[in-house]
Design an enzyme around this catalytic site. Structure first.
Site, PDB file in Angstrom:
ATOM      1  N   ASP A 157      -0.414  -7.981  -9.465  1.00 14.76           N
ATOM      2  CA  ASP A 157      -1.547  -8.905  -9.544  1.00 14.76           C
ATOM      3  C   ASP A 157      -2.830  -8.176  -9.918  1.00 14.76           C
ATOM      4  OD1 ASP A 157      -1.126  -7.792  -6.792  1.00 14.76           O
ATOM      5  OD2 ASP A 157      -3.061  -8.740  -6.432  1.00 14.76           O
TER       6      ASP A 157
ATOM      7  N   ASN B  57       0.800  -1.230   0.000  1.00 10.67           N
ATOM      8  CA  ASN B  57       0.000   0.000   0.000  1.00 10.67           C
ATOM      9  C   ASN B  57       0.831   1.277   0.000  1.00 10.67           C
ATOM     10  OD1 ASN B  57      -2.008  -1.885   0.157  1.00 10.67           O
ATOM     11  ND2 ASN B  57      -2.753  -1.260   2.168  1.00 10.67           N
TER      12      ASN B  57
END
Length: 187
Positions: A91, A66
């Site tokens: 991903d 993040n």
């Protein structure tokens, strides 16, 4: 100079999980190019590789997913790398497991690592290789799913996805990214 960034989370519990497929691609490139990521700076591990096409920086941010932009932006500033020389591998829940989708720009699409990069780079216009991990089964939380490991069957498919990503990255060193997109999208 090019910068190739694989997104993921540092630490043993996250190794080879769906969310760490970007790290797996960087590891595969580092192994193929015999370039261990031995240098640490700006909360990232990296290797500088001297290729016939020019210098390439392989990077694994160690900031956790993040906060990926907190590593990538300072490295790009330090090495004076333009955003058009950046490729990010990560991903994607919206693609079938093992499918590649190359793009030159786009929104974060709910991916917090990409959200952080967009915030720190000040643009959505950077090259990316999205690797499909599919959606979680009904009733499973997305966070639990992306932090889980692949099944044996999916591992076989993902090995091909990693190889295809490595080939796409190598192709991008000598060809325009648009041409690489045509060649590898859907692989």
């Amino acid at each position: 100079m090019k910068i190739i960034v694989g997104l993921g989370n540092p630490g043993k519990p996250y190794e080879h999980t769906r969310h760490n497929i970007g790290f797996d691609v960087i590891d595969a490139l580092a192994k193929k190019w015999d370039a261990p990521l031995a240098t640490s700076k700006f909360n990232g591990m990296y290797a500088t590789v001297h290729r016939p096409e020019g210098k390439v920086l392989l990077v694994k941010p160690l900031t956790y997913m993040n906060l990926s932009g907190e590593c990538v932006r300072p490295l790009m500033d330090y090495f004076d790398i333009d955003v058009e020389d950046l490729i990010v591998i990560y991903d994607d829940l919206d693609l079938e497991t093992g499918k590649l989708r190359l793009r030159q720009k786009g929104s974060a699409g709910g991916h917090n690592g990409i959200k952080s990069l967009i915030q720190h780079l000040g643009t959505q216009e950077f090259n990316r290789i999205r690797i499909g991990v599919s959606r979680p089964p009904a009733g499973m939380k997305v966070a639990d799913y992306v932090l889980s490991k692949f099944s044996k069957e999916d591992n076989i498919v993902m090995a091909d996805a990693i190889d295809n990503s490595v080939n796409a990255i190598e192709a991008s060193l000598s060809k325009p990214f648009l041409d690489v997109m045509s060649q590898f999208n859907g692989a």
